[in-house]
Design a protein around this motif. Sequence first.
Motif, mmCIF file in Angstrom:
data_model
loop_
_atom_site.group_PDB
_atom_site.id
_atom_site.type_symbol
_atom_site.label_atom_id
_atom_site.label_comp_id
_atom_site.label_asym_id
_atom_site.label_seq_id
_atom_site.Cartn_x
_atom_site.Cartn_y
_atom_site.Cartn_z
ATOM 1 N N HIS A 1 14.548 -69.048 53.644
ATOM 2 C CA HIS A 1 14.200 -69.290 54.846
ATOM 3 C C HIS A 1 15.676 -69.351 55.553
ATOM 4 O O HIS A 1 16.888 -69.402 55.030
ATOM 5 C CB HIS A 1 13.618 -70.560 54.987
ATOM 6 N N THR A 2 15.547 -69.249 56.963
ATOM 7 C CA THR A 2 16.593 -69.964 57.595
ATOM 8 C C THR A 2 16.278 -71.261 58.432
ATOM 9 O O THR A 2 15.253 -71.320 59.095
ATOM 10 C CB THR A 2 16.886 -68.652 58.976
ATOM 11 N N LEU A 3 17.165 -71.983 57.997
ATOM 12 C CA LEU A 3 16.920 -73.381 58.399
ATOM 13 C C LEU A 3 17.863 -73.621 59.910
ATOM 14 O O LEU A 3 19.071 -73.442 59.796
ATOM 15 C CB LEU A 3 17.644 -74.482 57.392
ATOM 16 N N HIS A 4 16.980 -73.834 60.832
ATOM 17 C CA HIS A 4 17.702 -74.054 62.307
ATOM 18 C C HIS A 4 17.557 -75.318 62.532
ATOM 19 O O HIS A 4 16.623 -76.051 62.447
ATOM 20 C CB HIS A 4 16.774 -73.312 63.243
ATOM 21 N N ILE A 5 18.778 -75.866 62.960
ATOM 22 C CA ILE A 5 18.829 -77.512 63.287
ATOM 23 C C ILE A 5 19.142 -77.429 64.984
ATOM 24 O O ILE A 5 20.081 -76.761 65.127
ATOM 25 C CB ILE A 5 19.588 -78.333 62.550
ATOM 26 N N THR A 6 18.829 -78.514 65.554
ATOM 27 C CA THR A 6 19.645 -79.082 66.784
ATOM 28 C C THR A 6 20.001 -80.318 66.459
ATOM 29 O O THR A 6 19.400 -81.222 66.190
ATOM 30 C CB THR A 6 18.355 -79.007 68.012
ATOM 31 N N LYS B 1 22.310 -72.970 62.134
ATOM 32 C CA LYS B 1 21.333 -72.135 61.312
ATOM 33 C C LYS B 1 22.103 -71.739 59.917
ATOM 34 O O LYS B 1 23.352 -71.645 60.103
ATOM 35 C CB LYS B 1 20.781 -71.100 61.897
ATOM 36 N N MET B 2 21.285 -71.829 59.012
ATOM 37 C CA MET B 2 21.801 -71.522 57.665
ATOM 38 C C MET B 2 20.773 -70.868 56.700
ATOM 39 O O MET B 2 19.643 -71.362 56.731
ATOM 40 C CB MET B 2 22.209 -72.979 56.778
ATOM 41 N N ASP B 3 21.097 -69.772 55.962
ATOM 42 C CA ASP B 3 20.250 -69.072 55.117
ATOM 43 C C ASP B 3 20.112 -69.705 53.757
ATOM 44 O O ASP B 3 21.264 -70.051 53.201
ATOM 45 C CB ASP B 3 20.580 -67.491 54.852
ATOM 46 N N VAL B 4 19.012 -70.099 53.405
ATOM 47 C CA VAL B 4 18.746 -70.813 52.088
ATOM 48 C C VAL B 4 17.924 -70.144 51.261
ATOM 49 O O VAL B 4 16.848 -69.699 51.818
ATOM 50 C CB VAL B 4 18.330 -72.139 52.630
ATOM 51 N N CYS B 5 18.197 -70.541 49.909
ATOM 52 C CA CYS B 5 16.896 -69.960 48.886
ATOM 53 C C CYS B 5 16.927 -71.183 48.285
ATOM 54 O O CYS B 5 17.576 -71.842 47.682
ATOM 55 C CB CYS B 5 17.675 -68.845 48.177
ATOM 56 N N PHE B 6 15.505 -71.650 48.224
ATOM 57 C CA PHE B 6 15.287 -72.695 47.784
ATOM 58 C C PHE B 6 14.114 -72.563 46.614
ATOM 59 O O PHE B 6 13.207 -71.791 46.767
ATOM 60 C CB PHE B 6 14.316 -73.593 48.816
ATOM 61 N N VAL B 7 14.338 -73.083 45.370
ATOM 62 C CA VAL B 7 13.786 -72.736 44.069
ATOM 63 C C VAL B 7 13.001 -74.090 43.677
ATOM 64 O O VAL B 7 13.661 -75.141 43.477
ATOM 65 C CB VAL B 7 14.531 -71.958 43.049
#
Lengths: 132, 129
Positions: A82-87, A95-101
């Motif tokens: 996913h791409t984590l978007h934060i304000t 934003k940050m691209d993340v791979c979550f297992v």
Amino acid sequence: MRQDWNLLQLCDRFFDAIERGDHETLESCYAPEAVVWHSHDCLYQPRAENLAMLEAGMKRNKKMRFRNRRVHPFEGGFVQQHTLHITTENDFEGKMDVCFVAYVRDGMISRIYEYFDTGQIDRFLGPTSGRG
Amino acid sequence: MTDSELRALCHRFLDAIERQDFETVADVYHPELRFWVNLTGKELSRDESLSVLREGAGRHRRRTYDDRTINTFDTGFLARYTCTVVTHDGTRTALWACLVARCHEGRIVRMDEYLDSGKFGRPPGSTGG
């Protein structure tokens, strides 16, 4: 036998809870022995410490959204990209691209392995984030 | 593809890169391959990816994909590994990465690789983000 539907439900429940700031649901997704490993330090973070970190992030940031979720259930767990978007509190939109297992036991997450690029931390938290 | 076939394909791919056997890598790549890396956020085509591998081959003395953990799903595999690089002056660097691949008819159609550029140039065993 793999139960894809249950794994997908757990995955959505977990990330939706973070988006809503719903600590109770978030906590219910973690098995008692849950640990979280990050690729930048290769250390296993204990359950309580990780939950506290997530809660602090949910309170501090104005918004957290997991966009472009791509989930693949496998035997004993799932992987979500996913791409984590934060304000942030300063209205910085990162934003940050993340791979979550995640590895799952009895319908709860028991181990997490999370991969992202710490070289992009300024793009994620803002240039004045003070993170090294 | 079966679980065994997907695992074999993953090992064939990583082993081929370790050996710098780009003929095998090319064979593993589907003609329509797209290769995305989180460091740039950009996608490479099959030919672009092969060029990058060939051009980068001389930069290191050795590159190995260690501690492989593979999980397979209906359309592909997830590989988590330690990428250990030995440069020509003998310096060893390790970084922990993962790869999500979609496969079709014995070949890899799409790969998404997650690396940590914050680890580049650090010796194995050092920690901290």
